[in-house]
Design an enzyme around this catalytic site. Structure first.
Site, PDB file in Angstrom:
ATOM      1  N   GLY A   2      24.229 -35.967 -15.667  1.00 19.45           N
ATOM      2  CA  GLY A   2      23.260 -34.935 -16.007  1.00 19.45           C
ATOM      3  C   GLY A   2      23.581 -33.583 -15.417  1.00 19.45           C
ATOM      4  O   GLY A   2      23.194 -32.556 -15.972  1.00 19.45           O
ATOM      5  N   GLU A  26      28.195 -41.973 -17.352  1.00 23.48           N
ATOM      6  CA  GLU A  26      27.007 -42.798 -17.581  1.00 23.48           C
ATOM      7  C   GLU A  26      27.330 -44.241 -17.990  1.00 23.48           C
ATOM      8  O   GLU A  26      26.608 -45.171 -17.605  1.00 23.48           O
ATOM      9  CB  GLU A  26      26.113 -42.141 -18.647  1.00 23.48           C
ATOM     10  CG  GLU A  26      25.290 -40.981 -18.138  1.00 23.48           C
ATOM     11  CD  GLU A  26      26.028 -39.654 -18.179  1.00 23.48           C
ATOM     12  OE1 GLU A  26      25.393 -38.605 -17.976  1.00 23.48           O
ATOM     13  OE2 GLU A  26      27.267 -39.669 -18.401  1.00 23.48           O
ATOM     14  N   ALA A  63      21.505 -37.808 -12.500  1.00 24.20           N
ATOM     15  CA  ALA A  63      20.188 -38.425 -12.345  1.00 24.20           C
ATOM     16  C   ALA A  63      20.004 -38.981 -10.937  1.00 24.20           C
ATOM     17  O   ALA A  63      20.955 -39.398 -10.277  1.00 24.20           O
ATOM     18  CB  ALA A  63      20.019 -39.540 -13.370  1.00 24.20           C
TER      19      ALA A  63
END
Length: 273
Positions: A124, A147, A79
């Site tokens: 991602g 994450e 991201a």
């Protein structure tokens, strides 16, 4: 080298995504091209990726897709945290919807998809690779789902796709620690499917895609549909999914051509119907 042929057409989707279609080999190359940000997934890039996948899925010239990057050190770093840092809660919610659409678009590609990973595939970025059917990597590859180290969880399919690859306990260890996994260990654990020589991931992935694309386009789409839909179901339900997929090819022109070519000892000329 497994380069695309002279019969290659290119289409750009905004500034950061392009598609190259090798019409002779029936292979589409979906290219991440945001080099300045190591292909960080911004809202704009996600929109463009979704559009490119929709076109590839409906393009009957394409029988296999390879997802690649133009960056020497990164497939995709996940991201775009710089963009996220400036978003309000409402904007962040809309951003999430767009990104989820991009991951779903890759996952739902109607033909076999191969990720060619060189360098970092994190968060991602690794989820994009996991959304493909196969992952080919070179020794520079580093993969992981970090994450939890920035206060979120994998949201592009990682909590569901990773355990389907490596089992629940291994996926839990990788997700809970957020650790980065180098190429050799990634191959050993099954996080990637093939490890090439340095700099050869794209070439080898394109070569594999060519091999796949030489087969029946009707058969390939049906086989992928059966694999994706039937996985995780009980055996009897899975066999019903397989039977439904089989029926879509059993009475197709591709099946008739395949049988005729076999009996006549020639290469099939697939109608794709």
């Amino acid at each position: 080298m497994s380069e695309l042929s002279e019969r290659t057409v290119t289409q750009r989707y905004g500034e950061w995504v392009s598609v190259r279609i090798d019409e002779a080999a029936h292979v589409g190359e979906l290219v991440l091209d945001r080099a300045a940000a190591m292909n960080a997934l911004s809202t704009e890039l996600a929109w463009r990726l979704t559009a490119a996948c929709a076109d590839l899925s409906s393009d009957r010239r394409v029988r296999a897709v390879v997802l690649t990057s133009t960056h020497d050190r990164a497939f995709c770093v996940g991201a775009d945290l710089k963009e996220r840092n400036g978003l309000s809660d409402a904007e962040f919610g809309r951003h999430r919807t767009v990104l989820r659409g991009a991951f779903t678009a890759v996952l739902d590609l109607s033909v076999p998809a191969i990720a060619a990973v060189r360098g970092f595939a994190l968060g991602g970025g690794f989820e994009l690779a996991l959304s493909c059917d196969l992952i080919v990597a070179d020794p520079t590859a580093v993969v992981g789902l970090p994450e939890v180290t920035v206060g979120v969880i994998p949201g592009g399919g990682g909590t569901q796709l990773l355990p389907r690859r490596v089992g629940a306990a291994r996926a839990a260890e990788l997700i809970f620690t957020g650790r980065r996994v180098p190429a050799a260990e990634a191959r050993e654990l099954g996080l990637v499917d093939a490890l090439t020589e340095d700099g050869r991931a794209r070439d080898e992935a394109l070569a594999l895609a060519r091999t796949i694309a030489a087969n029946s386009p009707v058969g390939l789409r049906a086989a992928k549909r059966a694999l994706r839909t039937g996985f995780g179901l009980d055996l009897r339900s899975g066999l019903e999914v397989e039977d439904a997929a089989w029926r879509t090819v059993a009475f197709s022109l591709d099946r008739k051509e395949g049988v005729a070519a076999f009996n006549e000892k020639r290469t099939p000329d697939w109608p794709g119907e």
